[in-house]
Design a protein around this motif. Structure first.
Motif, PDB file in Angstrom:
ATOM      1  N   PRO A 357       0.856  -1.193   0.000  1.00 42.64           N
ATOM      2  CA  PRO A 357       0.000   0.000   0.000  1.00 42.64           C
ATOM      3  C   PRO A 357       0.895   1.247   0.000  1.00 42.64           C
ATOM      4  O   PRO A 357       1.797   1.362   0.833  1.00 42.64           O
ATOM      5  N   ARG A 362      -2.531   8.151   2.371  1.00 41.24           N
ATOM      6  CA  ARG A 362      -2.851   7.113   3.347  1.00 41.24           C
ATOM      7  C   ARG A 362      -2.324   7.500   4.723  1.00 41.24           C
ATOM      8  O   ARG A 362      -1.343   8.224   4.852  1.00 41.24           O
ATOM      9  N   ARG A 363      -2.960   6.961   5.729  1.00 40.89           N
ATOM     10  CA  ARG A 363      -2.463   7.162   7.086  1.00 40.89           C
ATOM     11  C   ARG A 363      -1.226   6.286   7.294  1.00 40.89           C
ATOM     12  O   ARG A 363      -1.080   5.240   6.673  1.00 40.89           O
ATOM     13  N   LEU A 365      -0.380   4.172   9.527  1.00 45.59           N
ATOM     14  CA  LEU A 365      -0.632   2.781   9.888  1.00 45.59           C
ATOM     15  C   LEU A 365      -1.170   1.967   8.713  1.00 45.59           C
ATOM     16  O   LEU A 365      -1.100   0.733   8.727  1.00 45.59           O
ATOM     17  N   GLU A 366      -1.705   2.652   7.708  1.00 43.61           N
ATOM     18  CA  GLU A 366      -2.216   1.955   6.529  1.00 43.61           C
ATOM     19  C   GLU A 366      -1.117   1.637   5.522  1.00 43.61           C
ATOM     20  O   GLU A 366      -1.298   0.769   4.667  1.00 43.61           O
ATOM     21  N   ALA A 367      -0.011   2.363   5.602  1.00 42.46           N
ATOM     22  CA  ALA A 367       1.087   2.172   4.650  1.00 42.46           C
ATOM     23  C   ALA A 367       2.410   2.255   5.401  1.00 42.46           C
ATOM     24  O   ALA A 367       3.256   3.106   5.139  1.00 42.46           O
ATOM     25  N   ARG A 368       2.606   1.325   6.331  1.00 41.40           N
ATOM     26  CA  ARG A 368       3.779   1.379   7.197  1.00 41.40           C
ATOM     27  C   ARG A 368       5.072   1.234   6.409  1.00 41.40           C
ATOM     28  O   ARG A 368       6.047   1.946   6.660  1.00 41.40           O
TER      29      ARG A 368
END
Length: 463
Positions: A357, A362-363, A365-368
């Motif tokens: 991702p 994106r946040r 945590l959504e795209a670490r």
């Protein structure tokens, strides 16, 4: 003839324009949209986006040092290259933006989908190396400039600027982040002001733009490749394509052009305007820097300007403290713009190659992994300032490396943009093909010439 299903644009040969039939192009894009330009916003500043930010980030501290060194060493002798490269770099950036807007995937994502994995890994690997070196050089140059203005510890300033760059990308919302990048682009005006304050013959400047002063030696060709490498840089291709994809995600009503039968002409018109303005600003600023340093070298006799901080310092006795301060402040502003673009383009490339991702929208945590790549690339660039590496040579050769890496990336983009199975009905037409392949050929010849002239004396001596 027009096609009502194509938003009033030109009728496309063949069924939906596929099978190799391209939409008609003008000099640098498709026919201008007959209705409104996408997105429908009243102000030019709001209309300009990825192209403006890409063009502004092109004049990063590494680029400033490259243009400064070219001006100091060769005077106005390389100024023609900035006029010559404008249509070429505009075409290449338009093509990269069109790939992203049309397919909904960035450069690395399309390489992964349509080309061998080995090619993808090599190109992404080279991009990461070049970007990391560039980040380190830019952070060091920003710290040098800050020390000239306010003093302080070099390494503390490097870490501070690195932290600010990472924080902007992770903590700011995407639209706010883009707005910050646009306003940082305004710092480029400092270099235009500096050029105006310099005493130079503008007749000589105009003559040098249209009458090239060519030299056939390794130093001249290396400087030319460095200019091309910092002007037509791989990270700019990856960044602008990915930002077009990012903008698609920010506006749910927009779709990739391969899935949108009505909005293509307007979208490509917006890309063309955005990119041509951004690239024009980029080359104008580069020319202003080169002119300023050529004038400084002519008055002081200094032929070596190795860093952007040295360029700022050299202005003090020639143009006064105001020009010096403006130049130094511009280095910091452009660095704050360029470092996130360098780290972000690396993260987009790595993320798309690994099918993670990705996206600044994106946040965290959504795209670490995506944000982790940004942090790691910036951290590695920061640590380069602690290593026993000559930052001057690293800065200059990062531009040369960009020129070398650009060749295969540009070739892959050109082949990709002509494939109807990739671009659908929006394959690029002949004008963009001609300019794009011309840019690729010129970059190839310059890189080859530089390598031959650099190695020939050694080979001759060995024999």
């Amino acid at each position: 003839m027009t096609d009502p299903e194509n938003g009033g644009g030109p009728r496309i040969s063949g069924k939906d324009g596929v099978g190799g039939h391209a939409v008609n192009d003008n000099a640098l894009g498709d026919e201008a949209p007959s209705a409104v330009i996408e997105p429908t916003k009243p102000r030019l500043f709001e209309l300009l986006g990825p192209g403006l930010v890409t063009g502004a980030s092109d004049d990063d501290p590494s680029g400033i040092a490259t243009y400064s060194q070219a001006g100091a060493q060769f005077g106005l002798g390389l100024s023609w290259s900035l006029l010559f490269t404008y249509p070429l770099m505009s075409a290449v950036q338009i093509i990269s933006a069109r790939i992203g807007r049309t397919t909904g995937h960035g450069i690395a994502g399309n390489l992964r989908r349509h080309y061998p994995n080995t090619l993808l890994q090599v190109l992404v690997g080279l991009l990461i190396v070049a970007n990391t070196i560039n980040i380190g050089a830019d952070l060091g140059a920003m710290a040098d400039a800050a020390r000239l203005l306010v003093g302080g510890n070099q390494f503390a300033l490097v870490f501070a600027f690195a932290g600010v760059s990472i924080a902007m990308q992770i903590l700011l919302q995407y639209q706010r982040y883009v707005s910050v990048l646009k306003w940082l682009a305004a710092t480029l005006l400092a270099y235009v002001i500096c050029a105006v304050l310099i005493d130079i013959s503008w007749r000589d400047v105009l003559k040098s733009l249209v009458v090239p002063r060519l030299q056939w030696n390794a130093g001249y060709l290396t400087a030319l490749v460095a200019i091309l490498g910092t002007t037509i840089s791989p990270y700019l291709f990856f960044w602008q394509a990915s930002q077009e994809v990012e903008d698609l995600h920010e506006e749910p009503r927009r779709k990739p052009l391969v899935k949108d039968r009505n909005g293509g002409v307007a979208a490509l018109g917006r890309i063309r305007l955005d990119t041509m303005v951004g690239m024009a600003i980029s080359n104008l600023i580069a020319l202003a820097i080169l002119i300023s340093m050529a004038a400084v070298a002519a008055k002081s006799g200094a032929s070596t300007i190795e860093t952007s901080a040295q360029a700022a310092e050299a202005l003090r006795p020639v143009a006064g403290p105001y020009a010096f301060a403006l130049f130094a402040a511009g280095v910091i502003g452009t660095g704050l713009l360029a470092v996130p673009v360098l780290a972000g383009s690396a993260a987009y490339a790595v993320g798309e190659a690994g099918q993670w991702p990705v996206g600044l929208g994106r946040r965290p945590l959504e795209a670490r992994a995506f944000y982790g790549t940004i942090a790691v690339a910036t951290a590695l660039g920061t640590l380069l300032n602690l290593a026993p590496i000559n930052p001057i040579q690293a800065l200059f050769w990062s531009a040369v490396l960009n020129g070398v890496v650009a060749v295969p990336v540009m070739a892959a983009m050109m082949l990709m943009a002509r494939r109807s199975d990739v671009m659908g009905r929006w394959v690029i037409g002949r004008p963009l093909q001609l300019l794009g392949w011309t840019a690729t050929l010129i970059m190839t010849l310059c890189v080859s010439g530089m390598l031959v002239l650099s190695l020939l004396p050694r080979l001759t001596g060995a024999s």
